[in-house]
Design a protein around this motif. Structure first.
Motif: not given
Length: 245
Positions: A197-198, A200-202, A204, A207, A236
């Protein structure tokens, strides 16, 4: 009106259509047999001169035989993998069809041609496979014969059709295997899911790509993927260099 000259060695469109119908019938008759395996069996039955068949898959710098018709085909493939050279590897990396008429006279692949010829292989036809929506893996369809000059222009139409079906079958297998790896990882370690999740957010990414990033970091640092996930959650950031002692 005179008709255009036709090369007798090249099948007509009607011939190719008939071969395609035959191939479809063989694949349907294979039932639950994996498509790649069914294509290999069909290749031996439908391509004149073909006695052995295999399908090679390349993932990163590793080659492996996804399908082989028998032990000899496996051995011939393994000689290429160990020598890191050969017609199949060249077909995959150059994305060109490679045809060998007589392996005993071949000089392009030292370390491969001699040992393979000693096994009785004379002619080779290697066709690159273009996998669907997959830039991380490449593959090749390999036909082997104990006859000199077994493959020529008449081999191209049928092998092209076979290659198309083989690419579809391999793409399905690779997608399934990666999905199973991802599902297993998520079931066994909640931290991996959080780290994904980290990422994917960082970055873009989806999964599957996030999981691939974790695997790359695990391999490059020689650490367990669960340890990598913990560090990603804490910092992160994705560690890509091996820690120095």
């Amino acid at each position: 009106m005179p008709s255009a000259e036709h090369d007798s060695t090249t099948p007509s469109l009607d011939d190719v259509a008939a071969q395609l119908q035959d191939l479809n019938a063989r694949l349907r008759a294979a039932g639950d047999e994996p498509m790649a395996q069914a294509v290999a069996a069909a290749a031996i039955a439908m391509v004149p001169g073909a006695r052995w068949c295999s399908i090679t898959v390349q993932e990163k710098d590793r080659f492996r035989s996804l399908v082989a018709s028998d032990e000899l085909a496996k051995r011939v493939d393994q000689i290429q993998y160990e020598a890191r050279t050969g017609p199949c590897l060249e077909a995959i990396t150059s994305e060109r069809i490679i045809v060998v008429k007589d392996l005993r006279e071949e000089t392009r692949w030292p370390g491969y041609s001699g040992p393979t010829a000693e096994l009785g292989v004379r002619s080779i036809y290697s066709h690159p496979l273009h996998l669907l929506d997959d830039e991380r893996s490449t593959a090749g369809l390999n036909l082997y014969s104990d006859e000199v000059g077994a493959f020529d222009a008449s081999s191209h139409p049928m092998t092209t059709v076979l290659a198309t079906y083989a690419a579809l079958g391999i793409s399905t297998v690779i997608t399934r295997d990666r999905s199973e790896q991802l599902e297993k990882a998520l079931r066994t370690n909640r931290g991996i899911a959080m780290a994904m999740g980290v990422l994917m957010s960082a970055h873009d990414v989806d999964s599957e790509d996030a999981f691939s990033l974790l695997r790359i970091a695990s391999q490059s640092t020689n650490r367990r993927i669960s340890d990598i996930a913990e560090e990603v959650i804490e910092t992160r950031r994705l560690p890509l260099e091996r820690r120095r002692g």
